[in-house]
Scaffold this motif. Structure first.
Motif, short mmCIF file in Angstrom:
data_model
loop_
_atom_site.label_atom_id
_atom_site.label_comp_id
_atom_site.label_asym_id
_atom_site.label_seq_id
_atom_site.Cartn_x
_atom_site.Cartn_y
_atom_site.Cartn_z
N HIS A 109 65.13 114.74 38.98
CA HIS A 109 65.06 115.32 40.31
C HIS A 109 63.40 114.41 39.84
O HIS A 109 62.55 116.00 39.56
CB HIS A 109 65.12 115.71 41.24
CG HIS A 109 64.91 115.79 42.78
ND1 HIS A 109 63.27 115.37 43.45
CD2 HIS A 109 65.62 114.66 43.88
CE1 HIS A 109 63.42 114.73 44.42
NE2 HIS A 109 64.58 114.30 44.55
N GLY A 110 62.60 113.95 40.16
CA GLY A 110 60.75 113.88 40.31
C GLY A 110 60.29 114.42 41.17
O GLY A 110 61.37 114.38 42.30
N ARG A 120 58.97 117.16 35.38
CA ARG A 120 59.95 117.02 36.31
C ARG A 120 58.72 115.47 36.84
O ARG A 120 58.89 115.36 37.83
CB ARG A 120 60.71 116.95 36.24
CG ARG A 120 61.60 117.19 36.07
CD ARG A 120 63.02 118.61 36.74
NE ARG A 120 63.72 118.93 35.91
CZ ARG A 120 65.03 119.37 36.21
NH1 ARG A 120 65.28 119.60 38.35
NH2 ARG A 120 66.11 119.80 36.13
N TYR A 159 62.37 109.80 48.47
CA TYR A 159 62.87 110.11 47.03
C TYR A 159 62.42 108.47 45.93
O TYR A 159 61.28 108.17 45.27
CB TYR A 159 64.08 110.33 46.71
CG TYR A 159 64.70 109.38 45.18
CD1 TYR A 159 64.48 111.14 44.39
CD2 TYR A 159 64.74 108.64 44.60
CE1 TYR A 159 64.71 111.01 42.77
CE2 TYR A 159 65.10 108.82 43.17
CZ TYR A 159 65.30 109.95 41.98
OH TYR A 159 65.56 109.88 41.61
N LEU A 177 71.81 112.71 39.02
CA LEU A 177 69.99 113.98 38.74
C LEU A 177 70.44 114.58 37.59
O LEU A 177 69.61 115.30 37.56
CB LEU A 177 69.57 114.17 40.26
CG LEU A 177 68.88 113.10 41.26
CD1 LEU A 177 69.19 113.53 42.65
CD2 LEU A 177 67.81 112.04 40.93
N THR A 228 58.79 110.88 35.15
CA THR A 228 60.43 110.25 35.61
C THR A 228 59.94 108.51 35.45
O THR A 228 61.40 108.44 34.89
CB THR A 228 60.42 110.60 36.97
OG1 THR A 228 60.47 112.40 36.61
CG2 THR A 228 61.96 110.70 37.65
N THR A 266 70.87 104.78 41.40
CA THR A 266 70.67 106.29 41.26
C THR A 266 71.73 106.65 42.64
O THR A 266 72.12 106.13 43.52
CB THR A 266 68.94 106.51 41.42
OG1 THR A 266 68.18 106.07 40.66
CG2 THR A 266 69.56 107.91 41.36
N SER A 274 64.21 120.38 44.74
CA SER A 274 63.12 120.15 44.01
C SER A 274 61.61 120.73 44.28
O SER A 274 59.93 120.18 43.25
CB SER A 274 63.09 118.81 43.86
OG SER A 274 61.73 117.40 43.31
N LEU A 293 59.32 106.80 44.13
CA LEU A 293 59.62 106.46 42.43
C LEU A 293 59.28 105.43 42.63
O LEU A 293 58.56 104.91 41.90
CB LEU A 293 61.01 105.89 42.60
CG LEU A 293 61.69 105.36 41.01
CD1 LEU A 293 61.42 106.09 39.58
CD2 LEU A 293 63.31 104.76 41.73
N TRP A 327 56.57 112.85 38.61
CA TRP A 327 57.01 111.22 38.85
C TRP A 327 56.22 110.36 37.76
O TRP A 327 57.66 109.64 37.76
CB TRP A 327 57.16 111.32 40.32
CG TRP A 327 58.03 110.99 41.26
CD1 TRP A 327 57.26 112.12 42.14
CD2 TRP A 327 58.65 110.45 41.15
NE1 TRP A 327 59.04 111.89 42.82
CE2 TRP A 327 59.61 111.10 42.47
CE3 TRP A 327 59.28 109.79 40.90
CZ2 TRP A 327 60.74 110.79 42.84
CZ3 TRP A 327 60.49 110.01 41.11
CH2 TRP A 327 61.35 110.08 41.56
N ARG A 373 60.56 107.04 32.51
CA ARG A 373 62.31 107.50 32.03
C ARG A 373 62.80 106.56 32.62
O ARG A 373 63.63 105.64 31.93
CB ARG A 373 62.88 108.45 32.22
CG ARG A 373 62.00 110.14 31.70
CD ARG A 373 63.00 111.12 31.84
NE ARG A 373 62.14 112.53 31.47
CZ ARG A 373 61.44 112.98 32.12
NH1 ARG A 373 61.37 112.66 32.63
NH2 ARG A 373 60.45 113.94 31.55
N ILE A 385 68.60 111.58 34.60
CA ILE A 385 67.05 111.44 35.13
C ILE A 385 67.13 112.36 35.67
O ILE A 385 67.16 112.60 36.97
CB ILE A 385 66.47 110.49 35.08
CG1 ILE A 385 66.25 108.89 34.22
CG2 ILE A 385 64.86 110.42 35.25
CD1 ILE A 385 66.21 107.61 33.70
#
Length: 392
Positions: A174-175, A372, A19, A150, A377, A93, A307, A23, A374, A380, A172
């Motif tokens: 999960h991307g 969703r 993750y 998430l 995401t 997060t 995801s 990100l 990335w 955001r 937010i």
């Protein structure tokens, strides 16, 4: 904007590292400069505190952490940062709400004396020390600028347990990677997939039992259903005092007479994950909540595997553990009561009787997946970071 990211990163083998890696890349694609001052220390709280003391924090606008998965390094780094820089914006997060870390680095004396004793004395000592752990979690949580979860379910639980203000909270989802859509395979045979790290506690035994019951109750389905077990077999999780968990699973599969119906894809390279998921109709995640954790609180995180299903346009049958009920409430799957093997058997039977459900779920998952990706995401997160800097 320049931020510091406190998180495990690939090649570490866990979902939070995956993750954080995605990100980081997505933020950098937006022009955010990302420094990783804890990289290379593993999960060492003392090394994390030392890095905080030694690193150059000049020019850092905000520090963001990924907290969860039993890790303590990021938690202790945040505590040290808040003590050293009272006005530095800190965000995180929280992957395992309703708590931040669920455990202390060490038990206080005299409870620490129980650590080397026979079970259940260490577990009893952990429970007795939990009020201190919870106090430390709340202390840090209330000093954070923003805490992100998430799901809405996890957000509500975290806010209530930590005693936080509404303006500290954010959600937010999960991307996921932008995966090219692929039509479902032909509906015969129906291809089910368990995907994720393979170790005790994931409820995989429940899935095997349910499949065996399904074929006893409806023998005609045996030729129409296949199951694949795919994912990481992290050595320290898959092997332990009771031996190889993978071998125990294989033995159970033989005992249930399922050997000819089950395939394996272990330690998949990331590039192969979409192909494997899209070669199946539905992902099945039979997670059970830990009975030990229930003493300490409610685990209301979600799942990187779920995801991936969304990203690949595939529906899911999941237990009602964690925040799964919220995650499959978009018409993209079905929920059953965790630990209830007969309920899982019925869920599988319903899918076999109405295989068109797989297409309905896939269509809804694909819509969710596009929302969703990335890059969206990361936008955001960037907006949240900018606002956190302004309000702090």
């Amino acid at each position: 904007m320049q931020i510091a990211l406190l998180a495990p990163l690939p090649p570490e083998q866990n979902g939070i590292a995956d993750y954080a890696g995605h990100l980081k890349q997505a933020l950098e694609d937006l022009g955010v400069r990302v420094r990783t001052p804890l990289q290379g220390i593993g999960n060492d709280p003392q090394a994390a505190r030392q890095r905080v003391a030694e690193a150059d924090w000049q020019g850092i606008n905000l520090v963001h952490a990924e907290i969860g998965g039993g890790r303590l390094a990021e938690f202790h780094a945040l505590r040290a940062l808040r003590q050293r820089f009272p006005h530095l914006p800190l965000t995180a997060t929280v992957h395992d709400p309703e708590r931040l870390v669920w455990r202390r680095q060490a038990l206080p004396w005299p409870l620490s004396l129980a650590a080397s004793l026979r079970s259940p004395l260490p577990e009893i000592a952990t429970v007795l020390a939990d009020p201190l752990c919870l106090h430390e979690e709340r202390q840090l949580a209330r000093q954070m600028t923003r805490l992100i979860t998430l799901t809405q379910t996890g957000n509500r639980c975290l806010q209530q347990r930590m005693g936080l203000r509404q303006e500290q909270m954010a959600v937010i989802a999960h991307g996921n990677l932008p995966i090219a859509p692929l039509p479902l395979p032909p509906l015969r045979p129906l291809k089910l997939l368990y995907f994720g790290f393979i170790y005790r506690g994931k409820g995989i035994e429940d899935l095997l039992e349910a499949l065996a019951r399904l074929f006893v109750e409806k023998p005609g389905l045996r030729a129409r259903v296949r199951l694949t077990l795919a994912g990481g077999s992290e050595p320290e999780m898959a092997f332990g005092a009771s031996g190889s968990y993978l071998e125990q699973l294989r033995q159970r599969i033989r005992e249930l007479g399922l050997s000819d119906l089950i395939g394996w894809h272990l330690d998949l390279p990331a590039s192969d994950i979409p192909h494997v998921i899209q070669a199946h109709h539905v992902m099945v995640l039979p997670y059970r909540e830990s009975s030990k954790l229930k003493i300490l609180g409610q685990l209301r995180g979600t799942s990187g595997a779920l995801s991936w299903a969304t990203a690949c346009g595939r529906g899911a049958i999941t237990s009602d553990a964690r925040s799964f009920a919220e995650e499959v409430s978009h018409g993209n799957g079905l929920i059953y009561a965790q630990g209830n093997v007969q309920a899982l058997t019925q869920a599988l039977a319903s899918l076999c009787e109405q295989p068109q459900l797989a297409q309905t779920w896939a269509d809804q998952a694909a819509i969710l997946g596009r929302q969703r990706v990335w890059n969206l995401t990361a936008e955001r997160f960037q907006q949240l970071f900018q606002h956190a800097c302004e309000v702090h």
